[in-house]
Design a protein around this motif. Structure first.
Motif, PDB file in Angstrom:
ATOM      1  N   GLY A   1       3.848   3.507  -4.725  1.00  0.00           N
ATOM      2  CA  GLY A   1       3.148   4.451  -5.217  1.00  0.00           C
ATOM      3  C   GLY A   1       3.837   5.357  -6.612  1.00  0.00           C
ATOM      4  N   PRO A   2       3.888   6.671  -6.454  1.00  0.00           N
ATOM      5  CA  PRO A   2       4.317   7.376  -7.542  1.00  0.00           C
ATOM      6  C   PRO A   2       5.805   7.091  -8.121  1.00  0.00           C
ATOM      7  CG  PRO A   2       3.204   8.609  -6.083  1.00  0.00           C
ATOM      8  CD  PRO A   2       3.511   7.213  -5.504  1.00  0.00           C
TER       9      PRO A   2
ATOM     10  N   GLU B   1      -1.791  12.836  -5.489  1.00  0.00           N
ATOM     11  CA  GLU B   1      -2.657  11.962  -5.617  1.00  0.00           C
ATOM     12  C   GLU B   1      -2.980  11.011  -4.537  1.00  0.00           C
ATOM     13  OE1 GLU B   1      -4.861  11.938  -7.909  1.00  0.00           O
ATOM     14  OE2 GLU B   1      -4.088  13.309  -9.563  1.00  0.00           O
ATOM     15  N   LYS B   2      -1.623  10.722  -3.713  1.00  0.00           N
ATOM     16  CA  LYS B   2      -1.602   9.658  -2.894  1.00  0.00           C
ATOM     17  C   LYS B   2      -1.276  10.258  -1.365  1.00  0.00           C
ATOM     18  CE  LYS B   2       0.741   5.122  -2.185  1.00  0.00           C
ATOM     19  NZ  LYS B   2      -0.443   4.111  -2.520  1.00  0.00           N
ATOM     20  N   TRP B   3      -0.541  11.134  -1.234  1.00  0.00           N
ATOM     21  CA  TRP B   3      -0.363  11.695  -0.030  1.00  0.00           C
ATOM     22  C   TRP B   3      -0.750  13.281   0.300  1.00  0.00           C
ATOM     23  CZ3 TRP B   3       4.134   8.886  -2.350  1.00  0.00           C
ATOM     24  CH2 TRP B   3       4.214   7.595  -1.755  1.00  0.00           C
TER      25      TRP B   3
ATOM     26  N   SER C   1       1.029  -1.360  -0.005  1.00  0.00           N
ATOM     27  CA  SER C   1       0.010  -0.155   0.007  1.00  0.00           C
ATOM     28  C   SER C   1       0.806   1.178  -0.100  1.00  0.00           C
ATOM     29  CB  SER C   1      -0.949  -0.177   1.053  1.00  0.00           C
ATOM     30  OG  SER C   1      -0.137  -0.013   2.579  1.00  0.00           O
ATOM     31  N   SER C   2       2.043   1.180   0.490  1.00  0.00           N
ATOM     32  CA  SER C   2       3.122   2.268   0.498  1.00  0.00           C
ATOM     33  C   SER C   2       3.723   2.646  -0.677  1.00  0.00           C
ATOM     34  CB  SER C   2       4.165   2.232   1.719  1.00  0.00           C
ATOM     35  OG  SER C   2       4.939   1.038   1.449  1.00  0.00           O
TER      36      SER C   2
ATOM     37  N   ASP D   1       9.070   5.685  -0.539  1.00  0.00           N
ATOM     38  CA  ASP D   1       8.771   5.331  -2.048  1.00  0.00           C
ATOM     39  C   ASP D   1       9.787   5.562  -3.147  1.00  0.00           C
ATOM     40  OD1 ASP D   1       6.871   4.303  -3.894  1.00  0.00           O
ATOM     41  OD2 ASP D   1       6.556   6.362  -4.250  1.00  0.00           O
TER      42      ASP D   1
ATOM     43  N   TYR E   1      -6.049   6.548 -10.425  1.00  0.00           N
ATOM     44  CA  TYR E   1      -4.789   6.699  -9.912  1.00  0.00           C
ATOM     45  C   TYR E   1      -4.459   5.406  -9.410  1.00  0.00           C
ATOM     46  CZ  TYR E   1      -0.551   7.214  -7.514  1.00  0.00           C
ATOM     47  OH  TYR E   1       0.624   6.911  -7.184  1.00  0.00           O
ATOM     48  N   LYS E   2      -5.356   4.561  -8.676  1.00  0.00           N
ATOM     49  CA  LYS E   2      -5.240   3.330  -8.275  1.00  0.00           C
ATOM     50  C   LYS E   2      -5.002   2.292  -9.319  1.00  0.00           C
ATOM     51  CE  LYS E   2      -7.028   3.432  -3.540  1.00  0.00           C
ATOM     52  NZ  LYS E   2      -8.017   2.757  -2.656  1.00  0.00           N
TER      53      LYS E   2
ATOM     54  N   GLU F   1      -1.525   3.108 -11.037  1.00  0.00           N
ATOM     55  CA  GLU F   1      -0.550   2.644 -10.214  1.00  0.00           C
ATOM     56  C   GLU F   1       0.011   1.253 -10.048  1.00  0.00           C
ATOM     57  OE1 GLU F   1      -0.037   4.497  -6.041  1.00  0.00           O
ATOM     58  OE2 GLU F   1      -0.597   2.396  -5.664  1.00  0.00           O
TER      59      GLU F   1
ATOM     60  N   GLU G   1       3.060  12.681   6.049  1.00  0.00           N
ATOM     61  CA  GLU G   1       3.294  11.432   5.075  1.00  0.00           C
ATOM     62  C   GLU G   1       4.552  11.352   4.145  1.00  0.00           C
ATOM     63  OE1 GLU G   1      -1.115   9.998   4.005  1.00  0.00           O
ATOM     64  OE2 GLU G   1      -0.603  11.957   3.619  1.00  0.00           O
TER      65      GLU G   1
END
Length: 406
Positions: free
Chosen positions: A9-10, A217-219, A6-7, A231, A147-148, A151, A224
């Motif tokens: 991402g980008p 988009e994520k944080w 889950s962590s 990441d 985005y999910k 990703e 965070e």
């Protein structure tokens, strides 16, 4: 494991962007021509990429704005702002349109060692149907506007790409002592252009825009930020390992003329068996797909930020930009058109853009009014200045190279 996934991402999207056919080809040639001796240059390129991308991610998380939005907000003079916006949009828009054809063609090249004739005749035109398939696949992922989904799709493809390149390197059974020796810096005049090439394919201007836009988009809060930094480091390190694996695979080829990654895939077959050819070909195919997705996405984010458009991934204007870039890439690639003049302009524009954006990023990362306690440390500034000087040299070289070819 679920928490760890889950962590992610980008950072993975940034890796997907810079590990494209161009990077695969440059790393292949570095290995074929110079063996393991340029692994140190690639390692330094990866560190430079980590430093700049971390700054870009920190800017996006703390300000909740993309790099293009921050760029336009920091200059009150309308003329200066107009010139900067014009330069950024022209370099990213036209540059990515030209390179998108290369991304898709690279994916096609990966399959060319497996599929003999990927061409069909339609109305007197010879069309490469694999280019159309890659374009359609990229279109579907981008059009979903999630985005999910974007990703997770790229995480999966990057994972497959990582396995492909690393397995290929292991199959060649490299001399570990020689590999370790390759990380000792040693500059010779005949290797200088290849060193610059490795840096140029790793530190990419549009990735700085893409990263700053994607992290928000994520944080959503500065608290965070450690997640975004971790990441970034992990994803780019994985990209670095892939690039090193390609150099190692290239170094295994002796006395055979290799001009591209597709040639490397073919030359591996008689030495290491058919499996090596197929694995590397699929890796190159994956590299083409990932870059074919991220280049239009980055262009849309840049134009959106510079023009001050509202809305997200599903807005009509945002979609119109990436659709146009993707369409040009598919057309140029499927018809075999080589837009040399456009690519030359793209090289000049990106040669100008990289030092300007790197310099702006370094400047803005020291503005306490904007970032508060999240400004650069002294060490980050020193490393940033060194990287800036290298980007100036890179930019001057790319422009000079185009002038010589005119």
């Amino acid at each position: 494991m679920k928490k760890w996934l889950s962590s992610i991402g980008p950072g993975t999207l940034v890796t997907a962007a810079f590990i494209g056919p161009g990077t695969v080809t440059v790393c292949t040639l570095a290995g074929v021509q110079f063996g393991f001796t340029l692994l140190w240059a690639l390692a330094l390129s990866i560190i430079a990429c980590m430093v700049l991308q971390e700054m870009s991610a920190r800017l996006g998380v703390v300000t909740q704005n993309g790099l293009s939005e921050v760029l336009t907000s920091q200059f009150e003079n309308k003329i200066v702002r107009f010139v900067l916006v014009a330069l950024v949009i022209s370099a990213i828009f036209i540059g990515n349109a030209a390179y998108e054809a290369g991304n898709i063609s690279g994916g096609v090249l990966g399959l060319s060692t497996i599929i003999d004739t990927p061409n069909v005749n339609v109305g007197g035109l010879t069309i490469n149907y694999v280019s159309v398939i890659i374009g359609f696949f990229a279109f579907l992922i981008l059009y979903m506007g999630s985005y999910k989904i974007l990703e997770r799709s790229l995480v999966l493809i990057v994972l497959c790409m990582s396995i492909a390149f690393i397995v290929t390197a292991i199959v060649t059974k490299p001399d570990l002592a020689m590999v370790i020796k390759g990380f000792v810096p040693h500059i010779e005049s005949d290797k200088l252009f290849m060193v610059i090439g490795l840096i140029g394919t790793t530190v990419v201007p549009y990735n700085l825009f893409l990263h700053a836009s994607l992290v928000k988009e994520k944080w959503n809060t500065p608290e965070e930020l450690p997640l975004a930094q971790r990441d970034t480091i992990i994803a780019i390190a994985i990209g670095g390992l892939m690039s090193m694996a390609i150099i190692i695979a290239g170094a295994a080829i002796q006395n055979i003329e290799v001009n591209s990654a597709a040639d490397l895939a073919k030359s591996l077959e008689p030495v290491f068996g058919a499996g090596a050819k197929y694995v590397l070909s699929l890796g190159l195919f994956a590299a083409g797909i990932t870059s074919a997705i991220t280049a239009p996405l980055a262009t849309a984010y840049v134009v959106k930020g510079c023009m001050g458009w509202q809305g997200g991934l599903k807005s009509k204007k945002f979609r119109a930009v990436w659709m146009f870039i993707l369409l040009l890439g598919v057309v140029f690639s499927s018809l075999g058109i080589k837009p040399i003049e456009i690519i030359q302009f793209a090289q000049v524009a990106n040669g100008l853009l990289l030092p300007i954006i790197a310099g702006f990023l370094l400047w803005v990362m020291n503005k306490k009014k904007l970032l508060g306690r999240y400004t650069n440390s002294r060490i980050q500034n020193v490393i940033g200045i060194i990287i800036l000087l290298v980007t100036i040299f890179l930019g001057a070289r790319s422009i000079w190279k185009v002038i010589l070819n005119l």
